[in-house]
Design a protein around this motif. Structure first.
Motif, mmCIF file in Angstrom:
data_model
loop_
_atom_site.group_PDB
_atom_site.id
_atom_site.type_symbol
_atom_site.label_atom_id
_atom_site.label_comp_id
_atom_site.label_asym_id
_atom_site.label_seq_id
_atom_site.Cartn_x
_atom_site.Cartn_y
_atom_site.Cartn_z
ATOM 1 N N LEU A 99 91.128 4.719 30.391
ATOM 2 C CA LEU A 99 91.665 5.984 30.873
ATOM 3 C C LEU A 99 93.178 5.869 31.051
ATOM 4 C CD1 LEU A 99 88.990 7.058 33.532
ATOM 5 C CD2 LEU A 99 89.236 7.857 31.177
ATOM 6 N N CYS A 100 93.899 6.943 30.755
ATOM 7 C CA CYS A 100 95.348 6.945 30.857
ATOM 8 C C CYS A 100 95.789 6.978 32.315
ATOM 9 C CB CYS A 100 95.932 8.153 30.131
ATOM 10 S SG CYS A 100 95.634 8.178 28.354
ATOM 11 N N THR A 101 96.770 6.152 32.654
ATOM 12 C CA THR A 101 97.424 6.196 33.962
ATOM 13 C C THR A 101 98.910 6.382 33.728
ATOM 14 O OG1 THR A 101 97.632 3.785 33.983
ATOM 15 C CG2 THR A 101 95.691 4.723 35.050
ATOM 16 N N ASP A 102 99.533 7.279 34.482
ATOM 17 C CA ASP A 102 100.903 7.701 34.201
ATOM 18 C C ASP A 102 101.948 7.096 35.117
ATOM 19 O OD1 ASP A 102 100.111 9.450 32.117
ATOM 20 O OD2 ASP A 102 99.426 10.892 33.623
ATOM 21 N N ASN A 103 101.581 6.385 36.150
ATOM 22 C CA ASN A 103 102.558 5.868 37.110
ATOM 23 C C ASN A 103 102.907 4.416 36.842
ATOM 24 O OD1 ASN A 103 102.735 8.304 38.537
ATOM 25 N ND2 ASN A 103 100.890 7.813 39.707
ATOM 26 N N ASN A 104 103.153 4.071 35.582
ATOM 27 C CA ASN A 104 103.524 2.714 35.212
ATOM 28 C C ASN A 104 104.934 2.724 34.632
ATOM 29 O OD1 ASN A 104 100.764 1.233 35.471
ATOM 30 N ND2 ASN A 104 100.322 3.072 34.285
ATOM 31 N N PRO A 105 105.817 1.846 35.102
ATOM 32 C CA PRO A 105 107.192 1.838 34.596
ATOM 33 C C PRO A 105 107.296 1.157 33.238
ATOM 34 C CG PRO A 105 106.928 0.152 36.271
ATOM 35 C CD PRO A 105 105.621 0.885 36.214
ATOM 36 N N ALA A 106 108.195 1.670 32.409
ATOM 37 C CA ALA A 106 108.530 1.007 31.150
ATOM 38 C C ALA A 106 109.516 -0.112 31.438
ATOM 39 C CB ALA A 106 109.119 2.011 30.166
ATOM 40 N N ALA A 107 109.257 -1.290 30.913
ATOM 41 C CA ALA A 107 110.075 -2.468 31.184
ATOM 42 C C ALA A 107 111.066 -2.687 30.052
ATOM 43 C CB ALA A 107 109.196 -3.700 31.370
ATOM 44 N N PHE A 108 112.256 -3.147 30.413
ATOM 45 C CA PHE A 108 113.340 -3.369 29.444
ATOM 46 C C PHE A 108 112.981 -4.502 28.488
ATOM 47 C CE2 PHE A 108 117.617 -5.230 28.459
ATOM 48 C CZ PHE A 108 118.075 -4.152 27.714
ATOM 49 N N LEU A 109 113.168 -4.262 27.202
ATOM 50 C CA LEU A 109 112.937 -5.214 26.113
ATOM 51 C C LEU A 109 111.471 -5.552 25.903
ATOM 52 C CD1 LEU A 109 115.850 -7.809 26.309
ATOM 53 C CD2 LEU A 109 115.653 -5.781 24.891
ATOM 54 N N VAL A 110 110.564 -4.790 26.504
ATOM 55 C CA VAL A 110 109.133 -5.028 26.335
ATOM 56 C C VAL A 110 108.577 -3.925 25.426
ATOM 57 C CG1 VAL A 110 106.899 -5.287 27.456
ATOM 58 C CG2 VAL A 110 108.963 -6.143 28.579
ATOM 59 N N ASN A 111 108.374 -4.243 24.160
ATOM 60 C CA ASN A 111 107.787 -3.286 23.226
ATOM 61 C C ASN A 111 106.306 -3.114 23.541
ATOM 62 O OD1 ASN A 111 110.263 -3.077 21.904
ATOM 63 N ND2 ASN A 111 109.759 -4.724 20.488
ATOM 64 N N GLN A 112 105.846 -1.877 23.553
ATOM 65 C CA GLN A 112 104.471 -1.604 23.917
ATOM 66 C C GLN A 112 103.886 -0.555 22.983
ATOM 67 O OE1 GLN A 112 103.532 -1.354 28.239
ATOM 68 N NE2 GLN A 112 105.744 -1.351 28.538
ATOM 69 N N ALA A 113 102.569 -0.623 22.806
ATOM 70 C CA ALA A 113 101.808 0.367 22.065
ATOM 71 C C ALA A 113 100.466 0.526 22.769
ATOM 72 C CB ALA A 113 101.621 -0.040 20.609
ATOM 73 N N VAL A 114 100.158 1.744 23.217
ATOM 74 C CA VAL A 114 98.982 1.991 24.056
ATOM 75 C C VAL A 114 98.208 3.175 23.493
ATOM 76 C CG1 VAL A 114 98.170 2.672 26.350
ATOM 77 C CG2 VAL A 114 100.048 1.048 26.126
ATOM 78 N N LYS A 115 96.891 3.031 23.435
ATOM 79 C CA LYS A 115 95.983 4.139 23.159
ATOM 80 C C LYS A 115 95.080 4.310 24.367
ATOM 81 C CE LYS A 115 95.654 4.017 18.098
ATOM 82 N NZ LYS A 115 94.721 3.843 16.951
#
Length: 576
Positions: free
Chosen positions: A219-235
């Motif tokens: 399930l999607c959760t929206d309160n997560n911070p994007a971290a610098f230099l951390v490439n991410q891909a989420v489904k």
């Protein structure tokens, strides 16, 4: 409790004085970078001496609460030192840079590095380049400066333990000097960060950049911070009520495009997110790109006996550009919008975020998925235990070895590297002249740095398209050191041998090359000490070998087929 007869104003001033730093005249100390970069680095990045003259009484302590300890080592605040164990271009405060690096700098990307931002009086180092010298040299100047970002009260007639009695006898109270002044600011006692570092959440004007993630239930959760230099891909999957699609923020473009990212943490400079493309996906999965990039809102449409919600966010792709000083300079965003009906609820969304460094070319893909012969190995390093893999965007910052030249002079080869190409057995080397005047330990460090280079990676990607966030799939490099000891001899690294083991992975018709093990062996040998004035030439070499450890492919069945035939019960009638 205060002494009897002490004026209330004096008590207030005494309480304030503990948190006030008086302005002092700056005595700059100018230093020019010489040939010995080690001594200059120690002078630059050491702790600064106290500005209080010997024998001067210390200022009285605060009336309540401890004062924060000042950070006087400005080396830890070098804002452009982004790459560990590597000399960042034009970063004059980088401790990994030598005098040779400073001679090719065009300018100092960060000319001023300040000390603790919690105090009125700061230590600061001003860096510059002296192009009149041959070769050009770095110059740094240590100064004291007043911090304009802190609320400060500067008073020239404050009491101390030496003049307290005198002031009490000559005056009923204390009169402030006419030259005293007050500086105001909107921030008070809030330290500011000078750059983003790996893994630090990206800050926005109101909070942080939210990057959805999925739980164990997907399930999607929206309160997560994007971290610098951390490439991410989420489904992830989102349960929605189709009748309320216009009210759900996570389905709207504005939820992802409206934040403004701070250029550096705790900064007033903001980087708006720019929408680069919008692709519309229909119910039959066809894609159409819009000409404009206007923000569209989800809209509920009634189509006969059922309802549709159009302009719903299906895919979000962030592309953030940053500098080598750890500043975010650009933020691009791409969307895929679609139509949702009651048939496809719950909704699946896809999110990606990638970081690109300015003025660099991406490393070419080494295969999809397996490695292709002749393309460079994808490698990276892990800055902290438990953190993700960082891949440099420079091809020559990957797994590299010495680059041979016609001169074969090791000192002229410093910094010249060639990438390791998959499937190519490679060998290179150079010659180094030794004299008895050179200390053995100094020569050993020099040769070791030539063999390893700057920022030798810790991991190698098993496949050519391995993602940095899947760090458990990456293959660690095993480092081995071999030495042949002999008494009264100098131990010098003479060779670096890299062995890459790979296997064929997948189907027999289309096998893919997968790296399973990497070993880096540093071999040291004993050399007799040379007499003073005598010269001796030694050979420094590097080699890379690829070993195929695949099991032999066997076509056919693993076991012979078994015949299980059943005859009818009257097959031999009338003979049986």
């Amino acid at each position: 409790m205060r002494p009897r007869g002490l004026p209330p104003l004096l008590v207030v001033l005494l309480g304030c004085w503990a948190s006030v730093s008086a302005q002092t005249d700056a005595t700059p100390a100018v230093t020019t970078e010489g040939l010995n970069s080690t001594e200059a680095a120690l002078a630059t990045f050491g702790t600064f001496p106290s500005t209080r003259p010997p024998g001067t009484p210390r200022a009285p302590g605060p009336s309540s609460g401890p004062r924060p300890t000042p950070v006087t080592d400005v080396a830890v605040l070098c804002v452009c030192d982004l790459s560990p164990a590597q000399c960042d271009i034009n970063c004059c405060c980088d401790p990994d840079c030598s005098s040779v690096d400073f001679s090719v700098f065009s300018a100092c990307s960060v000319p001023v590095v300040t000390g603790d931002s919690q105090f009125c009086s700061q230590k600061a180092v001003i860096y510059s380049l002296n192009f009149t010298a041959n070769p050009p040299q770095r110059v740094f100047e240590l100064v004291d400066q007043i911090n304009p970002s802190i609320f400060c009260i500067h008073i020239t007639n404050l009491p101390d333990e030496n003049n307290f009695d005198t002031l009490m006898k000559t005056s009923d109270g204390f009169t402030l000097n006419a030259e005293s002044y007050v500086s105001f600011t909107t921030k008070l006692d809030i330290p500011t960060a000078a750059k983003y570092e790996y893994g630090v959440p990206l800050q926005t004007s109101d909070s942080f950049l939210r990057f959805p993630s999925s739980l164990t239930s997907s399930l999607c959760t929206d309160n997560n911070p994007a971290a610098f230099l951390v490439n991410q891909a989420v489904k992830c999957t989102r349960k929605i009520n189709l009748e309320q699609c216009e009210e759900i923020e996570a389905l709207s473009m504005a939820f992802y495009s409206s934040p403004e990212i701070l250029r550096v943490p705790d900064s007033r400079k903001k980087v708006p997110i720019t929408v680069q493309s919008i692709v519309i996906q229909s119910l039959n999965k066809t894609l159409t790109r819009r000409e404009d990039t206007d923000v569209l809102q989800p809209t509920l449409v009634n189509a006969g006996h059922f309802s549709l919600c159009v302009n719903v966010v299906l895919e979000v792709k962030y592309s953030l550009t940053y500098t080598d000083a750890g500043e975010v300079t650009k933020a691009d965003l791409s969307f895929v919008l679609g139509t949702v009906s009651s048939v496809v609820v719950p909704l699946q969304q896809k999110f990606e975020i990638h970081f690109l460094q300015e003025n660099t070319q991406p490393v070419p893909l080494s295969g999809n998925p397996g490695y292709v012969v002749g393309l460079p190995l994808a490698a990276g390093f892990q800055p902290h235990k438990g953190s993700g893999i960082i891949q440099t965007t420079n091809r020559y910052g990957q797994l590299t070895i010495l680059h041979s030249t016609t001169e074969q002079d090791c000192l002229a080869l410093e910094g010249v590297r060639t990438p390791v190409l998959f499937g190519y057995t490679m060998q290179s080397g150079c010659k180094l002249r030794l004299t008895g005047a050179l200390p053995c330990q100094l020569v050993a460090q020099k040769v070791k740095s030539l063999l390893w280079g700057q920022g030798f990676p810790d991991y190698v990607a098993p496949f050519g398209n391995s993602q940095a966030q899947d760090m458990l799939d990456w293959v660690p490099i095993h480092f081995i050191t071999q030495s042949f000891n002999r008494k009264d001899s100098c131990q010098l690294p003479g060779a670096l041998v890299i062995e890459v083991k790979w296997t064929k992975y997948g189907s027999l018709l289309n096998p893919q090359a997968k790296i399973v093990n990497v070993t880096a062996n540093l071999i040291s040998s004993s050399f007799p000490e040379a007499n003073s004035g005598n010269e001796r030439t030694i050979l420094i070499s590097t080699a890379v070998t690829f070993v195929d450890v695949s099991a032999p492919a066997e076509a056919g069945f693993r076991a012979p087929p078994a015949i299980n035939a059943r005859l009818p019960f009257n097959f031999f009638f009338p003979f049986v």
